[in-house]
Design an enzyme around this catalytic site. Structure first.
Site, short mmCIF file in Angstrom:
data_model
loop_
_atom_site.label_atom_id
_atom_site.label_comp_id
_atom_site.label_asym_id
_atom_site.label_seq_id
_atom_site.Cartn_x
_atom_site.Cartn_y
_atom_site.Cartn_z
CG HIS A 75 86.66 -9.92 99.05
ND1 HIS A 75 87.33 -8.74 99.09
CD2 HIS A 75 85.36 -9.59 98.82
CE1 HIS A 75 86.50 -7.73 98.90
NE2 HIS A 75 85.29 -8.23 98.74
CE1 TYR A 204 96.61 -5.07 102.67
CE2 TYR A 204 95.35 -6.46 101.18
CZ TYR A 204 95.59 -5.96 102.45
OH TYR A 204 94.80 -6.35 103.50
N PRO A 295 97.97 -2.49 110.51
CG PRO A 295 96.86 -0.59 109.76
CD PRO A 295 98.01 -1.02 110.60
CE LYS A 299 96.24 -12.42 109.32
NZ LYS A 299 95.04 -12.87 108.65
CE1 TYR A 387 95.22 -9.69 103.32
CE2 TYR A 387 93.31 -10.88 102.49
CZ TYR A 387 93.94 -9.68 102.78
OH TYR A 387 93.31 -8.50 102.55
#
Ligand code: APR
Ligand code: PHB
Length: 396
Positions: A75, A204, A295, A299, A387
């Site tokens: 991604h 998200y 979560p 990570k 990220y």
């Protein structure tokens, strides 16, 4: 009594223990893994599935990334949504081409186990370690039980990769470390469903009804989560109610959520936890044994892999150059990334979860952050680089 001997005794066959074993093999260092659970149980455990660039690079270098590269999905960005407005943070432009790969953790565990066993590696399943002794000397011992018989694994070093509930952390002398814990006032209800993902990249979302996340596993399987109360029960959530809630929370104009049969659902509490020291004498902790992150940000597995990379480097320096320096520095170097990940995971969690009434001060701060991501490349860059995971050089 069963007596075993190796150079590095590893407790736990999760991502931390297995990755360590393979990194050590590459350096010509021997290891034996003791795992409490059965092989089937470990490989069926559904967890997150986000691999940072560093993690993928390590697996490529170990030669265990064939299936990951074939079946995993790279991604190049992530969608963030707030009150129904969705934006995209692109990774490529903001991080110099670093990306993430979506591939289930249980698949990682299968690949690593297969590789370890295929190369002749020793691993004992259904073999709980009960006690770690003499780790302040040059000959530590791990006591275990195998097929009803007591055993001892004699080794030069002990790597406690035995997760949050393991014996490693409890064995560290109490005066050598402090623990830090935050328990969040919400949990995640996670599902796996037989349905094509309704998105090409993760979403998200903050919504006044609570957080939602759309992740994926393959062209035919989607992974999704919603925020629920800590005392909520899975029985309160019919499949229909879950899909309804997901559609509302993830909703944005011109987009709709595909639904399908749910084949896995569970509720997981959210916590931040870590110890400020991960070693004593010849005992080293790695992965969930030493830290847990919520979560949001994915990570957990990546921190475990980063820990064991540093630990393997330190052990290689010991065996090849007879130097203890890098091993002495293990906690210090690992903790730099752990603190960063704790902060980022907490940031993502507090940004996207409902913490207080819609319109409250906390809500306004969350919204101010989201609005800032939209206009500031600098702010979006800090999100993107955390990220995808910061390169190893940054902390070395
Ligand atoms: N003896 C032997 N094995 C043990 C013992 C023990 N006394 N206690 C625990 N174990 C095993 C567990 O059964 C488990 O398989 O240790 C393993 C720890 O694995 P994980 O919990 O997966 O932890 P870790 O390898 O650190 O992986 C990092 O990242 O996404 C997160 O929490 C997620 O598992 C994930 C983690
Ligand atoms: C997952 O795919 O399971 C996943 C992805 C990202 C997260 C958490 C979980 O932040």
């Amino acid at each position: 009594m069963k007596i075993l001997k190796t150079q590095v005794g590893i407790i736990g066959a999760g991502p931390a223990g297995l990755t360590l074993a393979l990194l050590l093999r590459r350096q010509g260092i021997e290891a034996i893994i003791l795992e409490n659970r059965s092989r089937e149980y470990v490989q069926a455990r559904v967890r997150a599935g986000l691999l940072e660039q560093n993690t993928v690079d390590i697996y490529k270098s170990l030669g265990v990334a064939d299936r990951l590269l074939r079946e995993g999905q790279e991604h190049r960005g992530v969608y963030l949504s707030f009150d129904g407005q969705r934006i995209r943070v692109p990774f490529g432009e903001l991080t110099g081409g670093r990306n993430i790969t979506i591939y289930g953790q249980q698949e990682v565990v299968k690949d690593l186990t297969d590789e370890w066993i295929a190369g002749g590696g020793q691993i004992y399943f259904e073999t709980p370690a009960s006690k770690i002794e003499d780790f302040e000397t040059d000959s530590p011992k791990i006591h275990f039980e195998y097929e009803g018989e007591a055993g001892i694994l004699n080794c030069d070093f002990v790597a406690a990769c035995d997760g949050f509930h393991g014996i490693g952390r409890r064995t560290l002398p109490p005066d050598t470390y402090k623990e830090f814990t935050v328990t969040y006032p919400f949990s995640w209800l996670g599902i796996l469903a037989h349905v094509a993902p309704s998105t090409d990249e993760l979403i998200y979302a903050y919504h006044e009804r609570g957080f939602a996340l759309h992740s994926l596993r393959s062209d035919k399987i989607s992974r999704l989560y919603i925020q629920v109360d800590n005392d909520d029960l899975i029985d309160n959530w019919s499949d229909e109610r879950i899909w309804e809630e997901l559609a509302i929370r993830l909703g944005t104009e011109g987009w709709s959520l595909k639904t399908g049969p749910i084949f896995e659902k569970s509720i997981t509490p959210m916590r931040s936890f870590f110890t400020d020291n991960m070693q004593s004498g010849r005992l080293f902790l790695a992965g969930d044994a030493a830290h847990i992150v919520p979560p949001t940000g994915g990570k957990g597995l990546n921190l475990a892999v980063a820990d064991v990379k540093h630990l393997a480097d330190g052990l290689a320096e010991y065996y090849q150059k007879n130097s203890i320096k890098a091993l002495d520095n293990y906690s210090t170097i690992a903790l730099k990334r752990i603190w960063r990940a704790q902060d980022f995971s907490n940031f993502m969690t507090t940004l996207f979860h409902k913490q207080d009434e819609h319109g409250s001060f906390t809500y306004q701060l969350q919204k101010a952050k989201f609005d800032y991501i939209k206009v500031s490349e600098a702010y979006a860059t800090t999100i993107a680089e955390n990220y995808v995971g910061l390169p190893f050089e940054v902390f070395e």
